[in-house]
Design an enzyme around this catalytic site. Structure first.
Site, PDB file in Angstrom:
ATOM      1  CB  ALA A  67      30.997  56.731 -16.629  1.00 30.28           C
ATOM      2  N   GLY A 110      25.702  56.505 -16.246  1.00 30.91           N
ATOM      3  CA  GLY A 110      26.018  55.882 -14.959  1.00 30.91           C
ATOM      4  C   GLY A 110      25.274  56.544 -13.806  1.00 30.91           C
ATOM      5  CD  GLU A 113      24.178  52.357 -16.452  1.00 32.38           C
ATOM      6  OE1 GLU A 113      25.211  53.048 -16.370  1.00 32.38           O
ATOM      7  OE2 GLU A 113      24.083  51.392 -17.225  1.00 32.38           O
ATOM      8  CD  GLU A 133      24.928  55.207 -20.814  1.00 34.52           C
ATOM      9  OE1 GLU A 133      23.819  55.492 -21.342  1.00 34.52           O
ATOM     10  OE2 GLU A 133      25.039  54.815 -19.648  1.00 34.52           O
TER      11      GLU A 133
END
Ligand code: HXC
Length: 259
Positions: A67, A110, A113, A133
């Site tokens: 992200a 992300g 993911e 993260e």
């Protein structure tokens, strides 16, 4: 449709579409705009009769480095709640056609993911996967603590989520996170090969098979078997079933019509 953060080729091969994440300077960091475009593109390709399989890729250096940290950094919990970015992810998850991730370089946070929301994964030898993260004071938020243990088992998922360490393509293959590892110059071609093989099959059968496999992650065995059985029966309502079985008996190649 025109997009600013992704490139879409709806026919990169017959019946195969390509989505390329395209923020190369930011290592394809997944900002909200990119994710919105990705959702829209997947929805459009899912509705396109000329598309049977979708390949999702980044570039050689990065599939996606997570992200967009710069976009998130100043936000508080209520901002995050109001933005509710995971609605977008939930819509991406609903794509009915098979999505194959073609991964080179970084697939982090992300990005990792997003790879795990895809159905199959072809990796280049240079690919690296991780959930870092934890190193920036947060934790996975788009499925990393749920899909990763299902893919690689508890202890490996714990190691990745709690240390932020990356794993190599080779290790990702050994753990079952990716289908195949190939030299970097071949990863996209290998993904197209896999996509084209699936694109020749009955799209309705492929759709229900995908749906059934995904169901196995949501149900107990008896309920899952029941679901599978209903989908299996339903396929006997298709012309493609008649064609597929007739072609086998007549020793010829089937011609599936998606009906
Ligand atoms: C914003 C990013 C970024 C990110 C890289 N960049 N990752 N920008 N968000 N996630 C930017 C850098 O700031 C830099 O821009 C440029 O991309 C190149 O990155 P470098 O760091 O200079 O490259 P390198 O030294 O090769 O290191 C690569 C890297 C590192 C190891 C991938 O960039 C890195 O650690 N990135 C962050 C990985 C991460 O923590 N991901 C998880 C995010 S949280 P400038 O302008 O400085 O040149 C997350 C939550 C998911 O994903 C849940 C919600 C969806």
């Amino acid at each position: 449709m025109s997009y600013q953060n992704i490139l879409v080729n709806p026919q990169v091969r017959p019946y195969v579409a390509l989505i390329q994440l395209n923020r190369p300077k930011e290592l394809n960091a997944l900002n909200l705009e990119l994710m919105g475009e990705l959702r829209d593109a997947l929805k459009a390709l899912d509705a396109d009769e000329q598309v049977r399989v979708i390949v999702m890729t980044g570039n050689e250096r990065a599939f996606a480095a997570g992200a967009d940290i710069k976009q998130m950094a100043g936000r508080n919990a209520i901002d995050m709640l109001k933005i509710d970015q995971f609605t977008t992810w939930d819509q991406i998850k609903k794509t009915k056609k098979p999505v194959i991730a073609a991964v080179s370089g970084f697939a982090l946070g992300g990005g990792c993911e997003l790879v795990m929301t895809c159905d199959m994964v072809i990796a280049s030898e240079t690919a690296q996967f991780g959930q870092p993260e934890i190193k920036i004071g947060v934790m996975p938020g788009a499925g990393g603590t749920q899909r990763l243990p299902r893919a690689v088992g508890k202890v490996n998922a714990m190691e990745m989520a709690l240390t932020g360490r990356f794993i190599s393509a080779e290790k990702a293959y050994a753990l079952g996170l990716v289908n195949k590892v190939v030299p970097v110059e071949l990863y996209l071609e290998e993904a197209f090969k896999l996509a084209s093989e699936i694109a020749q099959l009955s799209p309705i059968a492929v759709r229900l098979a995908k749906e059934s496999v995904l169901k196995s992650f949501e149900t107990g065995l008896s309920e899952g078997l029941e679901f599978e059985r209903k989908n299996f029966y339903m396929l006997f309502a298709t012309e493609d079933q008649k064609e597929g079985m007739a072609a086998f008996i007549e020793k010829r190649a089937p011609d599936f019509k998606n009906r």
